[in-house]
Design a protein around this motif. Structure first.
Motif, mmCIF file in Angstrom:
data_model
loop_
_atom_site.group_PDB
_atom_site.id
_atom_site.type_symbol
_atom_site.label_atom_id
_atom_site.label_comp_id
_atom_site.label_asym_id
_atom_site.label_seq_id
_atom_site.Cartn_x
_atom_site.Cartn_y
_atom_site.Cartn_z
ATOM 1 N N GLN A 33 40.672 20.867 -6.136
ATOM 2 C CA GLN A 33 39.263 20.479 -6.171
ATOM 3 C C GLN A 33 38.358 21.682 -5.925
ATOM 4 O O GLN A 33 37.292 21.807 -6.544
ATOM 5 C CB GLN A 33 39.004 19.382 -5.124
ATOM 6 N N ILE A 34 38.782 22.544 -5.016
ATOM 7 C CA ILE A 34 37.983 23.763 -4.771
ATOM 8 C C ILE A 34 37.909 24.610 -6.039
ATOM 9 O O ILE A 34 36.848 25.105 -6.431
ATOM 10 C CB ILE A 34 38.583 24.566 -3.596
ATOM 11 N N ILE A 35 39.068 24.759 -6.694
ATOM 12 C CA ILE A 35 39.088 25.530 -7.944
ATOM 13 C C ILE A 35 38.221 24.874 -9.003
ATOM 14 O O ILE A 35 37.485 25.555 -9.745
ATOM 15 C CB ILE A 35 40.541 25.683 -8.440
ATOM 16 N N LEU A 36 38.300 23.534 -9.077
ATOM 17 C CA LEU A 36 37.478 22.834 -10.067
ATOM 18 C C LEU A 36 35.992 23.045 -9.809
ATOM 19 O O LEU A 36 35.196 23.211 -10.735
ATOM 20 C CB LEU A 36 37.812 21.337 -10.062
ATOM 21 N N VAL A 37 35.618 23.015 -8.505
ATOM 22 C CA VAL A 37 34.207 23.260 -8.177
ATOM 23 C C VAL A 37 33.792 24.645 -8.654
ATOM 24 O O VAL A 37 32.731 24.828 -9.267
ATOM 25 C CB VAL A 37 33.982 23.107 -6.657
ATOM 26 N N ILE A 38 34.652 25.620 -8.369
ATOM 27 C CA ILE A 38 34.323 26.995 -8.780
ATOM 28 C C ILE A 38 34.272 27.100 -10.301
ATOM 29 O O ILE A 38 33.323 27.654 -10.878
ATOM 30 C CB ILE A 38 35.368 27.969 -8.200
ATOM 31 N N VAL A 39 35.300 26.531 -10.964
ATOM 32 C CA VAL A 39 35.353 26.630 -12.433
ATOM 33 C C VAL A 39 34.173 25.916 -13.080
ATOM 34 O O VAL A 39 33.527 26.456 -13.993
ATOM 35 C CB VAL A 39 36.691 26.065 -12.954
ATOM 36 N N LEU A 40 33.893 24.703 -12.592
ATOM 37 C CA LEU A 40 32.783 23.945 -13.185
ATOM 38 C C LEU A 40 31.448 24.631 -12.915
ATOM 39 O O LEU A 40 30.536 24.595 -13.751
ATOM 40 C CB LEU A 40 32.775 22.519 -12.642
ATOM 41 N N SER A 41 31.350 25.248 -11.729
ATOM 42 C CA SER A 41 30.106 25.968 -11.432
ATOM 43 C C SER A 41 29.948 27.165 -12.360
ATOM 44 O O SER A 41 28.861 27.405 -12.910
ATOM 45 C CB SER A 41 30.103 26.432 -9.969
ATOM 46 N N PHE A 42 31.044 27.887 -12.525
ATOM 47 C CA PHE A 42 30.984 29.005 -13.476
ATOM 48 C C PHE A 42 30.671 28.503 -14.883
ATOM 49 O O PHE A 42 29.893 29.114 -15.623
ATOM 50 C CB PHE A 42 32.310 29.773 -13.478
ATOM 51 N N ALA A 43 31.322 27.384 -15.266
ATOM 52 C CA ALA A 43 31.055 26.822 -16.594
ATOM 53 C C ALA A 43 29.595 26.410 -16.725
ATOM 54 O O ALA A 43 28.968 26.587 -17.775
ATOM 55 C CB ALA A 43 31.973 25.634 -16.842
ATOM 56 N N HIS A 44 29.067 25.834 -15.609
ATOM 57 C CA HIS A 44 27.657 25.424 -15.615
ATOM 58 C C HIS A 44 26.745 26.627 -15.876
ATOM 59 O O HIS A 44 25.861 26.586 -16.749
ATOM 60 C CB HIS A 44 27.331 24.776 -14.268
ATOM 61 N N PHE A 45 26.999 27.676 -15.099
ATOM 62 C CA PHE A 45 26.150 28.857 -15.265
ATOM 63 C C PHE A 45 26.352 29.501 -16.644
ATOM 64 O O PHE A 45 25.416 30.000 -17.253
ATOM 65 C CB PHE A 45 26.432 29.868 -14.154
ATOM 66 N N TRP A 46 27.594 29.450 -17.135
ATOM 67 C CA TRP A 46 27.859 30.026 -18.459
ATOM 68 C C TRP A 46 27.134 29.243 -19.554
ATOM 69 O O TRP A 46 26.542 29.824 -20.468
ATOM 70 C CB TRP A 46 29.359 30.018 -18.720
ATOM 71 N N VAL A 47 27.193 27.900 -19.436
ATOM 72 C CA VAL A 47 26.500 27.065 -20.424
ATOM 73 C C VAL A 47 24.995 27.306 -20.367
ATOM 74 O O VAL A 47 24.320 27.412 -21.399
ATOM 75 C CB VAL A 47 26.829 25.574 -20.204
ATOM 76 N N MET A 48 24.463 27.413 -19.126
ATOM 77 C CA MET A 48 23.025 27.639 -19.002
ATOM 78 C C MET A 48 22.634 28.980 -19.603
ATOM 79 O O MET A 48 21.604 29.104 -20.286
ATOM 80 C CB MET A 48 22.608 27.585 -17.520
ATOM 81 N N GLU A 49 23.472 30.000 -19.344
ATOM 82 C CA GLU A 49 23.173 31.307 -19.929
ATOM 83 C C GLU A 49 23.261 31.257 -21.449
ATOM 84 O O GLU A 49 22.464 31.888 -22.152
ATOM 85 C CB GLU A 49 24.147 32.356 -19.384
#
Length: 579
Positions: A33-49
């Motif tokens: 779950q910690i990894i998913l939070v990190i991955v999804l957060s990175f994905a979120h920022f990547w999508v926003m960028e």
């Protein structure tokens, strides 16, 4: 009592004790779950960028289109002759800048236009570094202002001189070079609405991430508990295989009879895969032994014909180590003895037929050339694309040299290096066949050295051999490169003269030979001059004979007639004489 135990421990020890008390499923779920939070957060920022980049790229395109439209308008003013009026230019800029999201629109006049037509309006001068950079670099320039209250994008598009700018020849009015910059269009657009779209995307993405995180938390926890036990069994088996480093001692995992769920299928698939890997490992081990111990060199290249592997025999034959040739093109061994036509035919066979076999002269690491018998095949992917080229070859230089020696010994006289009786018959036969097709005569000269026996008997065989070698050189000097001089044995020589014009031409050559043989022969360490002569018989195909055997008899008979007539002369057979 438990509370007292936790209270007596330090925070780190208490946390460790709590962690040790958790089940394996929970221990797996927490880091996942910690990894998913990190991955999804990175994905979120990547999508926003990515969204920001797409929005900015769209704004750049809009700004560039508007600037391009302004340049087109200025082009129309130039075509209609209205561009010289500054008010017309102002009006055009004002009309095109009246769009809702355009904050500023103007034209920048380059120095070469100022030099020809004047400085222009104040607002037409290069204002800042962005204007000047667009003109000097000949490329569009962009400047983004990320001010949240009033975000803008400024674009400067250069106007490059062309002989066909949308159907207009710029050189009709401008005395400048093609490819130079006459000016630029600068536009600043408002991006407030674009930023509102970005904010809406941001809210949606955060909401979606939160919902997805909750769903994944419960789903993954359930899946871990569902699969942890059978997977542990598979993991144990794989760890055992990993530790052994080989499939040789693989033992299949036992499964319950009748179990056909995913884990059961996975276990059976694992068993089948492991069995296949074990068999493949045996085959690969055998193939590797054959590859490494093969006496022939094996060279493997990729689809770009760059070397990816060689076997030890390759290093033994070429002198190159495997590390020295990896990533190189096999042309590093090119000897230069073959022309481009040879290699083009070779690659035609490789590409069109998938294989090629033949002999190639190459060069080893030491620079020595050698000949190899090589077989090249193409390995392809399922879609037909080239995967590998595999070349297998052996060094046949020694065999080639032996074959050449055997050929030389069978066809050439070892003393004079002239063709012997066998090759003489072959050359004469070919000349007669060619004469039959081209209707051109062939002359045959039979030459016998007069008084050679006396010199050979009195002065010894060494002097006799030296005289024969010198006689061969003199005879060859009297004929053409296309003619064949042969030694039949002893002091008998022949000359095949293809494509002679008439008997007189053959007689001239024969007389030259007689004259050459009449000159004195001198030998090393012997100041005495020795003299011999030559008797030459001439026969012409087809005048004297129509077959090779009869032509030889005619020339031989004419030669004996020359001897009986006093020697040191030539005699032609003539059609009236019997063969």
């Amino acid at each position: 009592m438990t509370k007292k135990r936790y209270k007596s421990q330090s925070p780190v020890s208490a946390l460790r004790a709590y962690w040790d008390g958790l089940g394996i499923a929970t221990k797996l779920n927490i880091p996942i779950q910690i990894i998913l939070v990190i991955v999804l957060s990175f994905a979120h920022f990547w999508v926003m960028e990515s969204i920001k980049t797409d929005v900015l790229d769209g704004a750049k395109i809009r700004a560039k289109v508007s600037a391009d439209g302004l340049i087109n308008g200025m082009n129309m003013l130039m075509v209609t002759g209205s561009i010289s009026d500054p008010e017309n230019r102002r009006l055009l800029v004002k009309k095109m800048g009246a769009s809702e999201d355009v904050k500023e629109l103007r034209i920048v006049r380059a120095k070469q236009v100022q030099d020809q037509f004047g400085v222009g309006l104040p607002e037409e001068q290069a204002r800042d570094e962005l204007d000047r950079r667009a003109i000097t670099s000949k490329q569009s320039q962009f400047l983004f202002n990320a001010n949240r209250s009033e975000p803008t994008l400024r674009t400067v598009v250069p106007f490059i001189v062309s002989t066909n700018f949308r159907g207009t020849n710029c050189l009709l009015c401008h005395h400048v070079e093609v490819g130079s910059v006459n000016g630029a269009a600068s536009i600043t657009i408002d991006m407030s609405e674009d930023f509102k779209v970005i904010e809406r995307y941001k809210v949606s993405l955060w909401t979606g991430q939160l919902v997805l995180q909750v769903v994944l938390f419960f789903s993954i926890g359930w899946l871990i508990r569902r699969f942890i036990q059978p997977i542990k069994t598979l993991q144990s088996a794989m760890q055992s295989m990993q530790r052994s480093g080989t499939m040789e001692h693989f033992v299949p995992i036992k499964t319950k009879e009748g179990v056909s769920d995913e884990i059961g299928e996975l276990t059976r698939s694992f068993n089948r895969m492991s069995e296949t890997l074990r068999n493949s490992e045996k085959s690969m081990r055998l193939a590797s032994l054959i590859y490494q111990s093969n006496a022939d060199a094996i060279l493997v290249t990729d689809e770009n014909n760059l070397i990816v592997d060689v076997n030890p025999a390759f290093s033994r034959i070429t002198g190159y180590t495997r590390e020295e040739v990896l990533g190189k093109n096999p042309r590093i061994m090119k000897s230069g003895l073959h022309d481009e036509v040879f290699y083009r035919k070779m690659w035609d066979g490789i590409v069109n037929q998938g294989h090629w076999q033949g002999e190639i002269w190459d060069k080893n690491k030491g620079g020595d050339t050698y000949v190899k018998n090589i077989n090249i095949v193409v390995l392809r992917h399922g879609d037909g694309a080239v995967y590998r080229h595999v070349a297998q070859f052996s060094d046949i230089t020694e065999k080639k040299e032996k074959d050449q020696l055997i050929h030389w010994q069978a066809n050439y006289d070892p003393l004079t290096n002239l063709p012997n009786r066998r090759l003489f018959h072959d050359r004469l036969g070919q000349a007669i066949k060619m004469a039959h097709r081209t209707k051109s005569p062939v002359a045959l000269l039979f030459i016998d050295l007069d008084h050679f026996k006396e010199i050979n008997d009195n002065l010894g065989h060494e002097v006799g051999d030296a005289l024969l070698m010198e006689a061969a050189i003199r005879i060859k000097s009297c004929v053409r490169e296309s003619d064949t001089v042969s030694r039949l044995g002893g002091d008998e020589f022949t000359v095949v003269l293809p494509d002679v014009s008439d008997l007189s031409q053959a007689e001239r050559i024969a007389n030259n030979i007689v004259d050459e043989m009449a000159r004195a022969f001198g030998f090393v360490n012997d100041k005495t001059d020795y003299f011999i002569s030559a008797s030459v018989g001439i026969a012409i195909y087809p005048d004297d004979a129509t077959t090779m055997e009869s032509l030889i008899r005619c020339a031989d008979k004419a030669m004996y007639m020359a001897k009986s007539s006093g020697r040191s002369r030539c005699v032609a057979h003539g059609p009236s004489q019997p063969d």
